[in-house]
Design an enzyme around this catalytic site. Structure first.
Site, PDB file in Angstrom:
ATOM      1  N   CYS A  78       0.779  -1.304   0.011  1.00 21.43           N
ATOM      2  CA  CYS A  78      -0.109   0.052   0.064  1.00 21.43           C
ATOM      3  C   CYS A  78       0.947   1.264   0.097  1.00 21.43           C
ATOM      4  O   CYS A  78       1.872   1.489   0.698  1.00 21.43           O
ATOM      5  CB  CYS A  78      -1.031  -0.186   1.055  1.00 21.43           C
ATOM      6  SG  CYS A  78      -2.379  -1.111   0.947  1.00 21.43           S
ATOM      7  N   HIS A  79       0.376   2.158  -0.859  1.00 26.64           N
ATOM      8  CA  HIS A  79       1.316   3.420  -0.806  1.00 26.64           C
ATOM      9  C   HIS A  79       0.767   4.318   0.339  1.00 26.64           C
ATOM     10  O   HIS A  79      -0.405   4.246   0.829  1.00 26.64           O
ATOM     11  CB  HIS A  79       0.797   4.268  -2.157  1.00 26.64           C
ATOM     12  CG  HIS A  79       0.995   3.606  -3.040  1.00 26.64           C
ATOM     13  ND1 HIS A  79       0.444   2.705  -3.946  1.00 26.64           N
ATOM     14  CD2 HIS A  79       2.366   3.740  -4.016  1.00 26.64           C
ATOM     15  CE1 HIS A  79       1.243   2.501  -5.156  1.00 26.64           C
ATOM     16  NE2 HIS A  79       2.211   3.239  -5.254  1.00 26.64           N
ATOM     17  N   MET A 114      -8.163  -0.194   0.874  1.00 24.69           N
ATOM     18  CA  MET A 114      -7.306  -0.878   1.685  1.00 24.69           C
ATOM     19  C   MET A 114      -7.455   0.088   3.233  1.00 24.69           C
ATOM     20  O   MET A 114      -7.582  -0.738   4.098  1.00 24.69           O
ATOM     21  CB  MET A 114      -5.876  -1.187   1.441  1.00 24.69           C
ATOM     22  CG  MET A 114      -5.920  -1.903   0.247  1.00 24.69           C
ATOM     23  SD  MET A 114      -6.744  -3.697   0.210  1.00 24.69           S
ATOM     24  CE  MET A 114      -6.316  -4.338   1.658  1.00 24.69           C
ATOM     25  N   GLU A 115      -7.531   1.222   2.859  1.00 21.47           N
ATOM     26  CA  GLU A 115      -7.486   1.992   4.100  1.00 21.47           C
ATOM     27  C   GLU A 115      -8.892   1.970   4.803  1.00 21.47           C
ATOM     28  O   GLU A 115      -8.930   1.586   5.985  1.00 21.47           O
ATOM     29  CB  GLU A 115      -7.152   3.349   3.816  1.00 21.47           C
ATOM     30  CG  GLU A 115      -5.757   3.731   3.346  1.00 21.47           C
ATOM     31  CD  GLU A 115      -5.232   3.417   2.063  1.00 21.47           C
ATOM     32  OE1 GLU A 115      -4.058   3.314   1.950  1.00 21.47           O
ATOM     33  OE2 GLU A 115      -5.996   2.776   1.339  1.00 21.47           O
ATOM     34  N   ASP A 129     -12.100  -6.391  21.653  1.00 18.82           N
ATOM     35  CA  ASP A 129     -11.517  -6.287  22.831  1.00 18.82           C
ATOM     36  C   ASP A 129     -11.751  -5.480  24.194  1.00 18.82           C
ATOM     37  O   ASP A 129     -11.580  -6.241  25.196  1.00 18.82           O
ATOM     38  CB  ASP A 129     -10.036  -5.439  22.329  1.00 18.82           C
ATOM     39  CG  ASP A 129      -8.840  -5.308  23.679  1.00 18.82           C
ATOM     40  OD1 ASP A 129      -8.467  -6.419  24.294  1.00 18.82           O
ATOM     41  OD2 ASP A 129      -8.636  -4.128  23.928  1.00 18.82           O
TER      42      ASP A 129
END
Length: 157
Positions: A78-79, A114-115, A129
């Site tokens: 990824c950039h 992707m972000e 969590d």
């Protein structure tokens, strides 16, 4: 057959070269559907679940934003991107499940799918969590891109 964009002619991994691409407005929306169960949802106080670790949804939103900004550090090809906007929204689907939406926008030469996926994923993992002391029956059911605009192909699910 489509060629993988991150494999070079020598069959080795490579980062895609975007030097010749045009700058366009890029937007992606990803979602994570998460089963919490009635036990956790019953602890809802207004629109937030409060635990000893703090407010669950507010913490998940902050974690998701941080994750979006770190995507290039986590996913090797990824950039690093100059992001213009990140929005994470958590909605109840019913008495047992939530939907986490992560929207990422920028003007650039490559997409932000992707972000958005990373932000939705980390927000869901943060909810897990923070609630696991109550129940470990939670399930992250679905993580996917539901909208993408600004590149070669647009997606709208």
């Amino acid at each position: 057959m489509n060629k993988f964009s991150h494999i070079g002619k020598d069959n080795k991994p490579k980062m895609v070269n975007v030097i010749d691409k045009s700058i366009t407005k890029r937007r992606a929306v990803a979602q994570a559907i998460m089963f919490l169960g009635k036990e956790i949802v019953n602890l809802l106080n207004g629109t937030e679940i409060h635990t000893k670790k703090g407010p669950v949804f507010q913490t998940a939103i902050i974690a998701g934003v941080q994750a979006v900004k770190k995507t290039a550090d986590l996913i090797p090809m990824c950039h690093p991107l100059p992001l213009d906007g990140i929005d994470i929204d958590i909605q109840f689907l019913d008495e047992e499940a939530i939907r986490i939406l992560c929207t990422v926008e920028m003007e650039g030469k490559t997409g932000v799918e992707m972000e958005a996926l990373t932000g939705a994923s980390v927000a869901a993992l943060t909810v897990y969590d923070m609630c696991k002391a109550i129940s470990q029956d939670m399930i992250v059911k679905e993580i996917c891109v539901i909208e993408k605009t600004g590149g070669k192909s647009d997606i709208k699910k």
